[in-house]
Scaffold this active site. Structure first.
Site, short mmCIF file in Angstrom:
data_model
loop_
_atom_site.label_atom_id
_atom_site.label_comp_id
_atom_site.label_asym_id
_atom_site.label_seq_id
_atom_site.Cartn_x
_atom_site.Cartn_y
_atom_site.Cartn_z
N HIS A 98 34.16 7.04 61.56
CA HIS A 98 34.28 5.62 61.92
C HIS A 98 34.50 4.74 60.70
O HIS A 98 34.17 5.11 59.57
CB HIS A 98 33.04 5.14 62.67
CG HIS A 98 31.79 5.13 61.82
ND1 HIS A 98 31.12 6.27 61.47
CD2 HIS A 98 31.11 4.10 61.24
CE1 HIS A 98 30.07 5.96 60.71
NE2 HIS A 98 30.05 4.65 60.54
N ASP A 100 33.17 1.06 59.58
CA ASP A 100 32.01 0.31 60.04
C ASP A 100 32.39 -0.92 60.85
O ASP A 100 33.27 -1.71 60.47
CB ASP A 100 31.14 -0.12 58.84
CG ASP A 100 30.23 1.01 58.39
OD1 ASP A 100 29.82 1.83 59.23
OD2 ASP A 100 29.95 1.07 57.17
N HIS A 258 34.37 7.05 57.51
CA HIS A 258 33.36 7.95 56.95
C HIS A 258 32.58 8.63 58.07
O HIS A 258 32.63 8.22 59.24
CB HIS A 258 32.43 7.22 55.98
CG HIS A 258 31.76 6.01 56.55
ND1 HIS A 258 32.38 4.79 56.67
CD2 HIS A 258 30.53 5.84 57.06
CE1 HIS A 258 31.55 3.92 57.20
NE2 HIS A 258 30.42 4.53 57.47
N ARG A 273 21.90 0.06 53.33
CA ARG A 273 23.32 -0.30 53.26
C ARG A 273 23.51 -1.81 53.27
O ARG A 273 23.03 -2.50 54.16
CB ARG A 273 24.05 0.30 54.47
CG ARG A 273 25.54 0.01 54.47
CD ARG A 273 26.22 0.60 55.67
NE ARG A 273 25.94 -0.16 56.88
CZ ARG A 273 26.14 0.30 58.12
NH1 ARG A 273 26.59 1.52 58.32
NH2 ARG A 273 25.88 -0.46 59.16
C1 SIN Z 1 27.22 4.57 57.65
O1 SIN Z 1 27.77 5.16 58.56
O2 SIN Z 1 27.54 3.45 57.32
C2 SIN Z 1 26.12 5.27 56.88
C3 SIN Z 1 26.60 6.49 56.20
C4 SIN Z 1 25.49 7.37 55.75
O3 SIN Z 1 24.33 7.18 56.16
O4 SIN Z 1 25.76 8.28 54.98
#
Ligand code: SIN
Length: 282
Positions: A98, A100, A258, A273
């Protein structure tokens, strides 16, 4: 600062830099931003910085936003806690390719993610270069998707694991967003393939070429969308990062997808994050 690419097409590791310094150093920040536009995702080790420095660095790019499903840290608004322990609810999954928050009209321009606690092994994150994914598409596919638009839904993703009342309330607060299937990157001008796990359907597929009979619509659109979404799965477009405590990843959310590999339960994984508000995609 030294910059070492990690693959031929995406990702570089930065050495000899503290993000706490970069938060207050115009020239250093400019260097990091230029590297981000070039490599799309940057990685750093041993960033034993405070939550306030994490937020201050991310805010150099722009204002931060909270997340409707995951809470922000009480001492650091805008720093979303992606905590996976046996007691955290299942609806916080990240293991789908995805970009974000494309369910927002203006999805984040980027994120700064720091590892607070990680399993002894496992819990890696992968990123894919979606500008390259677009560039490598066959010409006839590029022509077919040139003017297509698609819907992105929080209801169909995070909401799908919720009881109906919570799901509908989430949808009322965050109605589906519509984005072009091929987005132009606002800073580099590159074309980017912009569909992912949040994308539910095309909103303007019904041209004469695409739909001769009503019967054509669902398989035609569905197969094309699945094909486009699956481009992120191609290893040549990817980089994979193994976390340690205080490792940081900074990514350009406009040109990447990602996937957080959830292979570590029952071990714990705690990430924080900072999501930076982006611009509308048109
Ligand atoms: C996310 O999907 O923004 C987080 C990625 C992660 O936890 O590695």
């Amino acid at each position: 600062m030294r910059i070492e690419p990690l693959t031929c097409h995406i990702g570089a590791e930065l050495f000899g830099v503290s993000l706490a310094d970069a938060a207050h150093d115009e020239a250093l920040f400019a260097e990091i931003k230029a590297a981000l536009l070039k490599h799309r995702v940057l990685f750093l080790r041993d960033q034993d910085i405070s939550r306030q420095d994490h937020v201050a660095f991310a805010r150099r790019f722009g204002e931060l936003e909270d997340h409707p499903v995951a809470p922000s840290h009480p001492d650091a608004p805008g720093l979303v806690q992606i905590y996976k322990t046996p007691d955290t609810p299942i609806d916080r999954y990240e293991n789908a390719w995805h970009t974000d928050a494309t369910w927002r009209e203006a999805p984040p321009m980027g994120c700064v993610l720091r590892c607070v606690e990680c399993p002894p092994v496992g819990g890696d994150t992968m990123w894919a270069n979606m500008a390259l994914a677009y560039e490598m598409l066959p010409e006839h596919v590029k022509a077919q998707i040139a003017n297509l638009r698609a819907r992105h839904s929080i209801e169909a993703s995070f909401g799908a694991a919720m009881p109906i009342e919570r799901r509908l309330a989430l949808k009322a607060q965050y109605p589906d967003a519509e984005h072009p299937v091929v987005r132009t990157h606002p800073e580099t001008g590159e074309k980017v393939l912009f569909v992912n796990a949040f994308t539910t359907h095309f909103s303007n597929f019904h041209t004469r070429e695409n739909v001769r009979f009503g019967q054509d619509a669902n398989p035609g659109a569905g197969q094309l969308l699945s094909y486009l979404i699956s481009q992120a799965y191609i290893p040549e477009y990817q980089v994979r990062w193994r976390w340690q405590k205080n490792s940081v990843a900074i990514w350009d959310n406009r040109s990447t997808q990602h996937y957080a590999v959830m292979d570590y339960p029952p071990c714990h994984r705690k990430m924080e994050r900072a999501g930076i508000i982006g611009s509308a995609t048109f």
